[in-house]
Design a protein around this motif. Structure first.
Motif, PDB file in Angstrom:
ATOM      1  N   HIS A  31       0.863  -1.194   0.000  1.00 33.49           N
ATOM      2  CA  HIS A  31       0.000   0.000   0.000  1.00 33.49           C
ATOM      3  C   HIS A  31       0.894   1.238   0.000  1.00 33.49           C
ATOM      4  O   HIS A  31       2.046   1.195   0.439  1.00 33.49           O
ATOM      5  N   TYR A  33       0.948   3.636   1.880  1.00 37.18           N
ATOM      6  CA  TYR A  33       1.326   4.128   3.203  1.00 37.18           C
ATOM      7  C   TYR A  33       2.495   3.339   3.798  1.00 37.18           C
ATOM      8  O   TYR A  33       2.864   3.566   4.960  1.00 37.18           O
ATOM      9  N   ASP A  47      -3.731   1.425  -4.201  1.00 36.12           N
ATOM     10  CA  ASP A  47      -4.737   1.685  -3.177  1.00 36.12           C
ATOM     11  C   ASP A  47      -5.459   0.384  -2.854  1.00 36.12           C
ATOM     12  O   ASP A  47      -5.156  -0.676  -3.431  1.00 36.12           O
ATOM     13  N   SER A  48      -6.421   0.442  -1.948  1.00 31.33           N
ATOM     14  CA  SER A  48      -7.058  -0.786  -1.459  1.00 31.33           C
ATOM     15  C   SER A  48      -7.721  -1.570  -2.593  1.00 31.33           C
ATOM     16  O   SER A  48      -7.663  -2.800  -2.612  1.00 31.33           O
ATOM     17  N   PHE A  70      -6.585  -6.133   7.368  1.00 25.99           N
ATOM     18  CA  PHE A  70      -7.822  -6.298   6.593  1.00 25.99           C
ATOM     19  C   PHE A  70      -7.510  -6.404   5.099  1.00 25.99           C
ATOM     20  O   PHE A  70      -8.242  -7.034   4.349  1.00 25.99           O
ATOM     21  N   MET A  71      -6.417  -5.790   4.666  1.00 26.50           N
ATOM     22  CA  MET A  71      -6.036  -5.868   3.245  1.00 26.50           C
ATOM     23  C   MET A  71      -5.537  -7.273   2.912  1.00 26.50           C
ATOM     24  O   MET A  71      -5.869  -7.838   1.863  1.00 26.50           O
ATOM     25  N   TYR A 119     -17.280  -0.107   4.193  1.00 26.86           N
ATOM     26  CA  TYR A 119     -15.916   0.238   3.777  1.00 26.86           C
ATOM     27  C   TYR A 119     -15.023  -0.982   3.984  1.00 26.86           C
ATOM     28  O   TYR A 119     -15.153  -1.683   5.001  1.00 26.86           O
ATOM     29  N   ASN A 121     -12.204  -1.287   5.045  1.00 24.05           N
ATOM     30  CA  ASN A 121     -11.404  -1.229   6.280  1.00 24.05           C
ATOM     31  C   ASN A 121     -12.203  -1.811   7.442  1.00 24.05           C
ATOM     32  O   ASN A 121     -12.667  -1.087   8.333  1.00 24.05           O
ATOM     33  N   SER A 136     -12.416   3.605  -1.034  1.00 24.01           N
ATOM     34  CA  SER A 136     -12.572   5.042  -1.283  1.00 24.01           C
ATOM     35  C   SER A 136     -12.617   5.337  -2.778  1.00 24.01           C
ATOM     36  O   SER A 136     -13.206   6.324  -3.192  1.00 24.01           O
ATOM     37  N   HIS A 182      -6.239  10.195   9.756  1.00 20.15           N
ATOM     38  CA  HIS A 182      -6.885  11.320   9.071  1.00 20.15           C
ATOM     39  C   HIS A 182      -7.610  12.234  10.069  1.00 20.15           C
ATOM     40  O   HIS A 182      -7.722  13.437   9.846  1.00 20.15           O
ATOM     41  N   HIS A 205      -7.977  12.990   1.423  1.00 19.28           N
ATOM     42  CA  HIS A 205      -8.634  11.674   1.412  1.00 19.28           C
ATOM     43  C   HIS A 205      -9.996  11.822   2.099  1.00 19.28           C
ATOM     44  O   HIS A 205     -10.099  12.553   3.095  1.00 19.28           O
ATOM     45  N   GLU A 207     -11.397  10.042   4.175  1.00 15.87           N
ATOM     46  CA  GLU A 207     -11.380   9.657   5.597  1.00 15.87           C
ATOM     47  C   GLU A 207     -11.149  10.879   6.496  1.00 15.87           C
ATOM     48  O   GLU A 207     -11.251  10.780   7.719  1.00 15.87           O
ATOM     49  N   SER A 221      -9.333   8.880  -3.371  1.00 12.39           N
ATOM     50  CA  SER A 221      -8.554   7.772  -2.810  1.00 12.39           C
ATOM     51  C   SER A 221      -7.058   8.072  -2.943  1.00 12.39           C
ATOM     52  O   SER A 221      -6.660   9.040  -3.606  1.00 12.39           O
ATOM     53  N   THR A 222      -6.246   7.217  -2.364  1.00 14.21           N
ATOM     54  CA  THR A 222      -4.803   7.446  -2.468  1.00 14.21           C
ATOM     55  C   THR A 222      -4.344   7.445  -3.928  1.00 14.21           C
ATOM     56  O   THR A 222      -3.541   8.292  -4.321  1.00 14.21           O
ATOM     57  N   MET A 276       0.541   0.603   9.758  1.00 12.60           N
ATOM     58  CA  MET A 276       1.330   0.375   8.527  1.00 12.60           C
ATOM     59  C   MET A 276       2.825   0.337   8.867  1.00 12.60           C
ATOM     60  O   MET A 276       3.592  -0.412   8.262  1.00 12.60           O
TER      61      MET A 276
HETATM   62  P1  13P Z   1      -7.166   3.809  -0.152  1.00 12.28           P
HETATM   63  O1  13P Z   1      -5.746   3.510  -0.480  1.00 12.28           O
HETATM   64  O2  13P Z   1      -8.072   2.774  -0.739  1.00 12.28           O
HETATM   65  O3  13P Z   1      -7.545   5.200  -0.570  1.00 12.28           O
HETATM   66  O4  13P Z   1      -7.355   3.705   1.441  1.00 12.28           O
HETATM   67  C1  13P Z   1      -6.657   4.471   2.346  1.00 12.28           C
HETATM   68  C2  13P Z   1      -6.482   3.822   3.659  1.00 12.28           C
HETATM   69  O5  13P Z   1      -6.604   4.381   4.697  1.00 12.28           O
HETATM   70  C3  13P Z   1      -6.120   2.450   3.700  1.00 12.28           C
HETATM   71  O6  13P Z   1      -6.119   2.036   4.976  1.00 12.28           O
END
Ligand code: 13P
Ligand code: SF4
Length: 333
Positions: A31, A33, A47-48, A70-71, A119, A121, A136, A182, A205, A207, A221-222, A276
């Motif tokens: 990811h 992050y 992204d997710s 969760f990912m 969501y 997450n 997102s 966030h 974002h 969030e 989204s990211t 992360m």
């Molecule tokens: P996205 O990468 O899907 O935008 O999600 C951000 C996030 O917080 C993942 O935990």
């Protein structure tokens, strides 16, 4: 339990990870992050939703997931025959923690005429209790396909849910979860940055709470934030999401300046995701070497959680990932 990376002194971790990747026939997904050194050795960074799709499509035997639990669980649910490893099994998420499955089940039972749009997450158990999963980057495409008169529960992120409710002008029952990262962004510090860099657009974002979204020129989204930051004619971009994504921005547009929004009073690390951050090169090496910690769930749970996830993949179509780039903020946010 996460294996402890002891006695690794003197090892060329990058070379060892590359060697194990080949011998294990593994793919490394990361990811945005994640620490930059992990992003740089990954086969795919996204992204997710991008990561879910890659996990569903890969022909590798092992998925080494550098992200949060969760990912990695989503990867396992979509590719149950594969071994999915997560460098640190303690890499959770405040949104997942906010939504215990038994409480979510009771909430659903109290609102039987609502569907649950959830969501990604969240835990696999909460996914299994949901009708459609969103990320997102897919939420807007999916929400626009749900009839206006259909009542909706949205969980666990109340800020993403609130953003969607305002944008689509529809009421939703919101689960009261937040992302601690966030949520921590400081409006005062963001306003200082805006004063310091007049004209620099803010990319946020969803969030983020409304007091940050209020100042955003783009919400997404990211992946969408990354694309906006790179494509924008602006030379300086203010970034209201987890700052490790700036690594990809700097690689793609080295001549530009990207500034992360500070959290708290501007002097803390609270704008970085502590979950992360648990993943390290050492732990990734050990996970590939020992094939643990592995994501394990019952077939019954995975089968139930796959239904709303597959609905997301089907409904998201091709608009996801980059589709919401450059969207202005909602007026009145
Ligand atoms: P996205 O990468 O899907 O935008 O999600 C951000 C996030 O917080 C993942 O935990
Ligand atoms: Fe969860 Fe927020 Fe970390 Fe994403 S950034 S994993 S939503 S705590």
């Amino acid at each position: 339990m996460t294996a402890q990376p002891t006695n690794l002194k003197g090892l060329d971790l990058l070379a060892e990870i590359a060697r194990l990747k080949t011998t294990r026939n593994a793919v490394i997904l990361a990811h945005y992050y994640q620490k930059s050194e992990i992003q740089d050795l990954a086969d795919f960074v996204g992204d997710s939703l991008d990561l879910s799709r890659k996990a569903a499509a890969t022909d590798a035997d092992v998925i080494a997931f550098c992200g949060v639990r969760f990912m990695a669980e989503t990867a396992k649910i979509l590719s149950p025959e594969k071994i999915v490893i997560l460098p640190d099994m303690d890499a959770g998420c405040s949104l997942e923690d906010s939504c215990p499955p038994d409480q979510f089940k009771a909430f659903r039972e109290a609102n039987p005429d609502h569907i649950a749009l959830t969501y990604i997450n969240c835990s696999a158990e909460v996914k299994a209790l949901s009708d459609i999963i969103v990320t997102s980057s897919s939420a807007e495409a999916i929400l626009s396909q749900i009839p206006k008169d259909q009542k909706i529960i949205f969980g666990p992120d109340r800020h993403l849910g609130g953003y969607l409710a305002r944008r689509f002008e529809r009421e939703m029952l919101l689960w009261p979860g937040i992302c601690i990262v966030h949520q921590a962004f400081s409006e005062t510090e963001l306003l200082k940055l805006k004063a310091q860099y007049p004209g620099a657009p803010v990319a946020a974002h969803p969030e983020c709470p409304p007091h940050i979204i209020d100042h955003a020129d783009m919400v997404g989204s990211t992946s969408a934030i990354l694309k906006f930051a790179v494509d924008s004619p602006a030379q300086t971009i203010l970034v209201a999401t987890e700052p490790h994504i700036i690594h990809q921005m700097e690689k793609a547009a080295p001549h530009k300046t990207f500034i992360g929004t500070p959290g708290g009073d501007g002097n803390c690390n609270c704008n970085m995701c502590p979950y992360m951050a648990l993943n390290t090169l050492e732990k990734l090496y050990v996970a590939l070497r020992d094939l643990k910690p592995q994501i394990e769930m019952s077939t019954t749970l995975m089968d139930a959680a796959r239904v709303p996830l597959q609905r997301m993949l089907d409904m998201a179509g091709h608009t996801v990932g980059q589709g919401d780039v450059g969207r202005p903020k909602i007026s009145g946010d």
